[in-house]
Design a protein around this motif. Structure first.
Motif, PDB file in Angstrom:
ATOM      1  N   ASP A  11      10.367  35.732 100.263  1.00 18.22           N
ATOM      2  CA  ASP A  11      10.271  36.696  99.159  1.00 18.22           C
ATOM      3  C   ASP A  11       9.126  36.288  98.240  1.00 18.22           C
ATOM      4  O   ASP A  11       8.601  35.174  98.323  1.00 18.22           O
ATOM      5  N   ALA A  12       8.748  37.198  97.364  1.00 13.16           N
ATOM      6  CA  ALA A  12       7.628  36.957  96.455  1.00 13.16           C
ATOM      7  C   ALA A  12       7.922  35.827  95.472  1.00 13.16           C
ATOM      8  O   ALA A  12       7.024  35.064  95.109  1.00 13.16           O
ATOM      9  N   GLY A  35       2.850  42.436  99.355  1.00 14.48           N
ATOM     10  CA  GLY A  35       4.142  43.111  99.348  1.00 14.48           C
ATOM     11  C   GLY A  35       4.895  42.841 100.638  1.00 14.48           C
ATOM     12  O   GLY A  35       4.350  42.270 101.587  1.00 14.48           O
ATOM     13  N   PRO A  36       6.133  43.241 100.688  1.00 16.07           N
ATOM     14  CA  PRO A  36       6.956  42.971 101.869  1.00 16.07           C
ATOM     15  C   PRO A  36       6.334  43.534 103.155  1.00 16.07           C
ATOM     16  O   PRO A  36       5.743  44.611 103.159  1.00 16.07           O
ATOM     17  N   GLU A  52       9.399  39.728 105.108  1.00 16.88           N
ATOM     18  CA  GLU A  52       8.776  38.571 104.480  1.00 16.88           C
ATOM     19  C   GLU A  52       7.666  39.042 103.547  1.00 16.88           C
ATOM     20  O   GLU A  52       7.265  40.197 103.585  1.00 16.88           O
ATOM     21  N   CYS A  53       7.176  38.119 102.722  1.00 16.01           N
ATOM     22  CA  CYS A  53       6.023  38.379 101.862  1.00 16.01           C
ATOM     23  C   CYS A  53       4.891  37.465 102.307  1.00 16.01           C
ATOM     24  O   CYS A  53       5.044  36.243 102.299  1.00 16.01           O
TER      25      CYS A  53
END
Length: 108
Positions: A11-12, A35-36, A52-53
């Motif tokens: 994630d971010a 972004g994702p 994922e990021c």
């Protein structure tokens, strides 16, 4: 010479946390967090998928191996996918990364 490191994160927030740590340690000059994305992969003899990021980290080539090693230590995955390579950069970017933060008004 400059270098880039590509690494996906779960994630971010985790990408930001690791990136900030590497910035504080002077191992990178910048992290760009995307972004994702959808990831499809083979792992442990099985296929998997997930969100994922992606992150692209900028550093000096002399710090590449150390930055990768530290990234692997800090990353939340047990076995993160980390790819790094030396690259040719523009003069302003090269100068900035050589000093990691001492560059001029280049937008990163």
């Amino acid at each position: 010479m400059s270098a880039l490191i590509y690494c996906p994160f779960p994630d971010a927030e985790s990408a930001r946390n690791v990136g900030e740590q590497l910035l504080d340690e002077g191992l990178i000059g910048c992290i760009n967090i995307g972004g994702p994305i959808q990831s499809f992969f083979a792992w442990g003899g099985e296929r998997g998928e997930g969100e994922e990021c992606p992150a692209l980290l900028k550093t000096d080539a002399q710090l590449l191996e150390l930055a990768i090693s530290r990234l692997e230590e800090l990353h939340p995955y047990d076995s993160p996918a980390v790819l790094g390579w030396p690259c040719v950069a523009g003069k302003a970017t090269e100068s900035w990364l050589r000093t990691l933060g001492g560059g001029g008004s280049v937008r990163h």
